[in-house]
Design an enzyme around this catalytic site. Sequence first.
Site, PDB file in Angstrom:
ATOM      1  N   HIS A 267       0.841  -1.200   0.000  1.00 29.73           N
ATOM      2  CA  HIS A 267       0.000   0.000   0.000  1.00 29.73           C
ATOM      3  C   HIS A 267       0.881   1.257   0.000  1.00 29.73           C
ATOM      4  O   HIS A 267       0.687   2.163  -0.830  1.00 29.73           O
ATOM      5  CB  HIS A 267      -0.904  -0.017   1.226  1.00 29.73           C
ATOM      6  CG  HIS A 267      -1.804   1.160   1.357  1.00 29.73           C
ATOM      7  ND1 HIS A 267      -3.124   1.141   0.972  1.00 29.73           N
ATOM      8  CD2 HIS A 267      -1.585   2.422   1.832  1.00 29.73           C
ATOM      9  CE1 HIS A 267      -3.672   2.326   1.194  1.00 29.73           C
ATOM     10  NE2 HIS A 267      -2.752   3.121   1.726  1.00 29.73           N
ATOM     11  N   GLU A 268       1.836   1.306   0.909  1.00 30.26           N
ATOM     12  CA  GLU A 268       2.679   2.501   1.002  1.00 30.26           C
ATOM     13  C   GLU A 268       3.614   2.615  -0.202  1.00 30.26           C
ATOM     14  O   GLU A 268       3.963   3.730  -0.613  1.00 30.26           O
ATOM     15  CB  GLU A 268       3.469   2.491   2.314  1.00 30.26           C
ATOM     16  CG  GLU A 268       2.605   2.494   3.572  1.00 30.26           C
ATOM     17  CD  GLU A 268       1.569   3.605   3.617  1.00 30.26           C
ATOM     18  OE1 GLU A 268       1.791   4.669   2.988  1.00 30.26           O
ATOM     19  OE2 GLU A 268       0.519   3.415   4.266  1.00 30.26           O
ATOM     20  N   HIS A 271       1.786   4.651  -2.771  1.00 28.42           N
ATOM     21  CA  HIS A 271       1.905   6.091  -2.524  1.00 28.42           C
ATOM     22  C   HIS A 271       3.276   6.606  -2.974  1.00 28.42           C
ATOM     23  O   HIS A 271       3.378   7.632  -3.658  1.00 28.42           O
ATOM     24  CB  HIS A 271       1.733   6.384  -1.031  1.00 28.42           C
ATOM     25  CG  HIS A 271       0.322   6.373  -0.545  1.00 28.42           C
ATOM     26  ND1 HIS A 271      -0.658   7.177  -1.081  1.00 28.42           N
ATOM     27  CD2 HIS A 271      -0.285   5.654   0.447  1.00 28.42           C
ATOM     28  CE1 HIS A 271      -1.807   6.969  -0.442  1.00 28.42           C
ATOM     29  NE2 HIS A 271      -1.594   6.045   0.485  1.00 28.42           N
ATOM     30  N   GLU A 297      -4.655   8.022  -3.013  1.00 24.24           N
ATOM     31  CA  GLU A 297      -5.143   6.763  -2.443  1.00 24.24           C
ATOM     32  C   GLU A 297      -5.459   5.751  -3.524  1.00 24.24           C
ATOM     33  O   GLU A 297      -5.313   4.541  -3.318  1.00 24.24           O
ATOM     34  CB  GLU A 297      -6.374   7.030  -1.569  1.00 24.24           C
ATOM     35  CG  GLU A 297      -6.750   5.878  -0.668  1.00 24.24           C
ATOM     36  CD  GLU A 297      -5.671   5.514   0.352  1.00 24.24           C
ATOM     37  OE1 GLU A 297      -5.651   4.356   0.794  1.00 24.24           O
ATOM     38  OE2 GLU A 297      -4.838   6.391   0.692  1.00 24.24           O
TER      39      GLU A 297
END
Length: 503
Positions: A267-268, A271, A297
């Site tokens: 997930h990170e 980003h 997001e």
Amino acid sequence: MSAQASEAVPDAYEQLLEHYEQISNVNAANSLLQWDQEVMMPAGGTPARSRQKSALSSLSHDLLTEDRVGDWLDELAGADLTDDQRAVVREIRRQYERADRVPNDLVAEISETTSEALPKWKEAKAEDDFSVFAPILEDLVELKTEYAEHIDPEKDAYEVLFADYEPYLDLDTAERVLERLREELVPLIEDVRASDVELADPFTGEFDVDTQEELARDVLDTLGYDFDHGRVDTAPHPFSTGNQFDARVTTRFDPEKPVDALMSTIHEFGHARYTLGLPREQYGNPLGESRDLTVHESQSRLWENHVGRSRVFWEKFLPAMQERFPQVADATPEDAYEAANEVHEDNLIRVEADELTYHMHIVVRFEIERELIDGDLDVADVPERWNDKYEQYLGVRPEDDAEGCLQDIHWSHGSFGYFPTYSLGSVLAAQIYDALEADVGDVDEKVRNGDFDVIADWLEANVHSHGARYTTPELVEEATGEAYNADHFVDYVTGKYTELYDL
């Protein structure tokens, strides 16, 4: 095209751009101090750090609201500008007009209070005692409400705060999307829970956290994270921060939940990959900045859910996990896929949630935030309201504050209005993924072959490289060929979980 590219660039534009880069650098330094406070700073450093961050926030606000910024913007209002230059002026004007209405001392007070709130949140969570955090949370609610009233006293305060994180999709759109998700996902979740299907879970037992950290680096290497322009650390609440030259990720590890750490890391990475994909030649101006949180997001959720939770990802990555953890040597990629997508009935933690129940977590936070900012809920009553809503939407009731209303870091940052962008971004991720697949062909085959650069390069070309050139609706149209909508997401999760649970 460079932000400066024009045969006859007005002096006011060049001066505005030079001045804005100073503001960007001050903000970047403030973000680095925030990263340090959450990752590296000794616990006793808070008194000095709160003053440092307050000073930088005040300096940034002073620079942005100088009279000459308004003069430059006025002069450029009727100037003959390129499309890129108009976009730069639009973005700076939006920031200037909002900031100019907020007193500097309020900006400084909010910054100092959020720095002091972070250790209070950590302490309250560690001690499972909301009363430790409640007084400073009450201060933040009052400060942010006052902040919103300065910006636009005629508007709903929560709507003003939401626009800090998503200025171009209005709150009505957010509410419509959340309502659609409630309507579509609640019955799907009920059907899943009524299903007799038992998904595999080979990842039981203890998994050494140091080895998990090595595995997190493995997955970042596999996906193509640029360690020359980033790093991975641990934090109580995972996050990513930085710019196109230095985009850092954090994650966290639980000895009993290795898949959660992997998904958090992926997930990170999403980003950070967005941040690293911003054009370097535009550093310091809006064309080198990301397009707000819905789009940000969407990138993290695309990598986490559409890639990291896919069957083909586990075909590719499971051997690396088995090498690190021989206790899962007998697991199959299908076992791992099922474990990564299981809908748990005792789902209390948002960052560990599956794709379906995740959005009910967002609804809880959204509704409580609105009540707090509207003055309809006292801070002292948050734990009970939180627990009641979890029971209503998720069928579970937190036994303590640490797993309840203290689990997220956002309120310690004063980030009221942030949470809806998680669902908005998840919806957009499905829409972008379908556009990606229509353009490059079978994405599963790319993942199976380890061709992650194909995905990253397409996203960079169609999303990242534009910076803040377009508004959110414009960027969605540019990247996907259609207006922002929830149809792709609903189709995606319905198809996926109908197949997984044999509905």
